[in-house]
Design an enzyme around this catalytic site. Structure first.
Site, mmCIF file in Angstrom:
data_model
loop_
_atom_site.group_PDB
_atom_site.id
_atom_site.type_symbol
_atom_site.label_atom_id
_atom_site.label_comp_id
_atom_site.label_asym_id
_atom_site.label_seq_id
_atom_site.Cartn_x
_atom_site.Cartn_y
_atom_site.Cartn_z
ATOM 1 N N THR A 123 0.826 -1.209 0.000
ATOM 2 C CA THR A 123 0.000 0.000 0.000
ATOM 3 C C THR A 123 0.862 1.262 0.000
ATOM 4 O OG1 THR A 123 -1.507 1.278 1.412
ATOM 5 C CG2 THR A 123 -0.113 -0.309 2.525
ATOM 6 N N ASP A 124 0.290 2.348 -0.519
ATOM 7 C CA ASP A 124 1.012 3.632 -0.472
ATOM 8 C C ASP A 124 1.188 4.121 0.974
ATOM 9 O OD1 ASP A 124 -1.621 4.386 0.079
ATOM 10 O OD2 ASP A 124 -1.787 5.828 -1.567
ATOM 11 N N GLU A 125 0.412 3.532 1.908
ATOM 12 C CA GLU A 125 0.492 3.991 3.309
ATOM 13 C C GLU A 125 1.830 3.665 3.968
ATOM 14 O OE1 GLU A 125 -2.886 3.467 5.795
ATOM 15 O OE2 GLU A 125 -4.300 3.801 4.158
ATOM 16 N N TYR A 147 -1.639 -0.546 11.040
ATOM 17 C CA TYR A 147 -1.852 -1.210 9.747
ATOM 18 C C TYR A 147 -0.672 -0.946 8.818
ATOM 19 C CZ TYR A 147 -3.336 -1.501 4.848
ATOM 20 O OH TYR A 147 -3.383 -1.758 3.493
ATOM 21 N N LYS A 151 2.180 -3.550 7.267
ATOM 22 C CA LYS A 151 2.408 -3.723 5.822
ATOM 23 C C LYS A 151 3.858 -3.385 5.472
ATOM 24 C CE LYS A 151 -0.297 -4.584 3.011
ATOM 25 N NZ LYS A 151 -0.820 -5.879 2.493
#
Ligand code: NAD
Ligand code: DAU
Length: 332
Positions: A123-125, A147, A151
């Site tokens: 994810t970009d997060e 989260y 990741k």
């Protein structure tokens, strides 16, 4: 290809399996999914009868389940399975550390042993928040929620398996997806279904946070392309460059659904709420990908899907989700 897909009963995984079966008539898919609250076999009802689709219920954290899935002898594994909702990671981080980190490790071990290609859906997060400009794949990982940190842990494990053991692996880091079959805890399906139910929409803080909205089918096409043509050991950002503040997004949804400003309920902000995500997608575009779906058109299509598929989301909203919603949002 003989593809092992994990987490295929979730939102993106189910859209991806459908795309693979449609676009690659020679491919076979084994879907390994634990069927958590977010996994729904209904998402793949239309492909269940396909002789090229197989399903195994199992947990990516359990070595036995993973070994059994790899005994099917896939030539490639794609890991979608994860705990995915930021708000839940704030109240129950342990599930995220377990599935997103330990689960990825278990899969990597098998990919290493069998010598097959591995793709991590990230994810970009993992990059954290950026107020101006965009993150490239070389930007440091500075995750801010449990989260995103879980990741990021998985991404680093993948990197280490490439460097240490020579595993053939690629990572994709996507921006916010939207489209059919998204669980209604996420902002777009939550707002759309709330409005269909005659409720208000709970907007965090002042609605200033920015997300880059990517139609799920465009994301799946990008994942498929990187899977087949991406350079081993590389990460690829995926984003549509369709940035909106949450307030802008809310106004577009209200307009499409014929509702007014009074349907917005401003609620306390998410702790540690990332202000803005933005990724540079030059590396992916060099492979020949570009998004096909414009945001307003995709959103209209998504609203239409939820309107026509109440039989899909109503049981979710009156089941597990009801208690979660009441605890979080009260009677909004
Ligand atoms: P989702 O929550 O809709 O689905 C997750 C799926 O994984 C479910 O089917 C669930 O049953 C399964 N699962 C969870 N734990 C498992 C376990 N231990 N073993 C086996 N299966 C398990 O998720 P999504 O939104 O489709 O996201 C899929 C992937 O894409 C995730 O890895 C997520 O981090 C990533 N991602 C999502 C977005 C987005 O906007 N939704 C954006 C970027 C990246
Ligand atoms: O950026 C990719 C990520 O996008 C994925 O990795 C995650 O799995 C996915 O859940 C998503 O994370 P976000 O936190 O950005 O998505 P969410 O739909 O939860 O929230 C989007 C924005 O809307 C965010 O700024 C918070 C806000 N929001 C969300 C909810 C659920 C609200 O204002 N009200 C809400 O009720």
């Amino acid at each position: 290809m003989r593809l092992l897909v994990t987490g295929g009963c979730g939102f993106i995984g189910s859209n991806f399996i459908r795309l693979v079966l449609e676009e690659h008539p020679e491919d076979e898919v084994l879907n390994l999914d634990k069927l958590t609250y977010a996994g729904n076999p209904e998402n793949l009802k239309d492909v269940e009868g396909s002789p090229r689709y197989f399903f195994q219920q199992g947990d990516i954290c359990e070595a036995e389940d993973v070994v059994k899935a790899f005994a099917w002898k896939p030539d490639t594994a794609v890991n979608f399975a994860a705990e995915t909702h930021v708000d839940r990671s704030i109240t129950s981080p342990e599930d995220f550390v377990r599935t997103d980190v330990l689960g990825t490790y278990r899969l990597l071990e098998q990919a290493r042993e069998l010598g097959i290609r591995f793709m991590q859906i990230s994810t970009d997060e993992v990059y954290g928040s950026i107020s101006a400009g965009s993150f490239t794949e070389e930007s440091p990982l500075r995750p801010n929620s449990p989260y995103a940190a879980s990741k990021a842990g998985a991404d680093l494990l993948v990197r280490s398996y490439v460097r240490t053991y020579g595993v053939d692996a690629v990572i994709v880091r996507s921006s916010n997806n939207y489209g059919p079959y998204q669980y209604p805890e996420k902002v777009i399906p939550l707002f759309v279904t709330n409005l269909l139910e005659g409720r208000k929409v709970p907007l965090y803080g002042e609605g200033r946070n920015v997300r880059d909205w990517l139609y799920v089918r465009d994301n799946c096409r990008a994942i498929d392309l990187v899977l087949r043509s991406g350079r081993s050991g590389e990460a690829y950002n995926i984003g549509a460059g369709q940035e909106k503040t949450n307030l802008e997004l809310t106004h577009i949804i209200l307009e499409i659904m014929g509702k007014g400003e009074e349907s917005i309920e401003y609620v306390p902000d998410r702790p540690g709420h990332d202000l803005r995500y933005s990724v540079d997608t030059s590396r992916l575009r060099e492979l020949g990908w570009s998004p096909r779906q414009d945001f307003e058109g995709g959103l209209r299509e998504t609203v239409r899907w939820y309107r026509e598929n109440a039989a899909w989301w109503e049981p979710i909203k009156s089941g597990e989700f009801q208690r979660y919603y009441l605890e979080r949002y009260g009677d909004i």
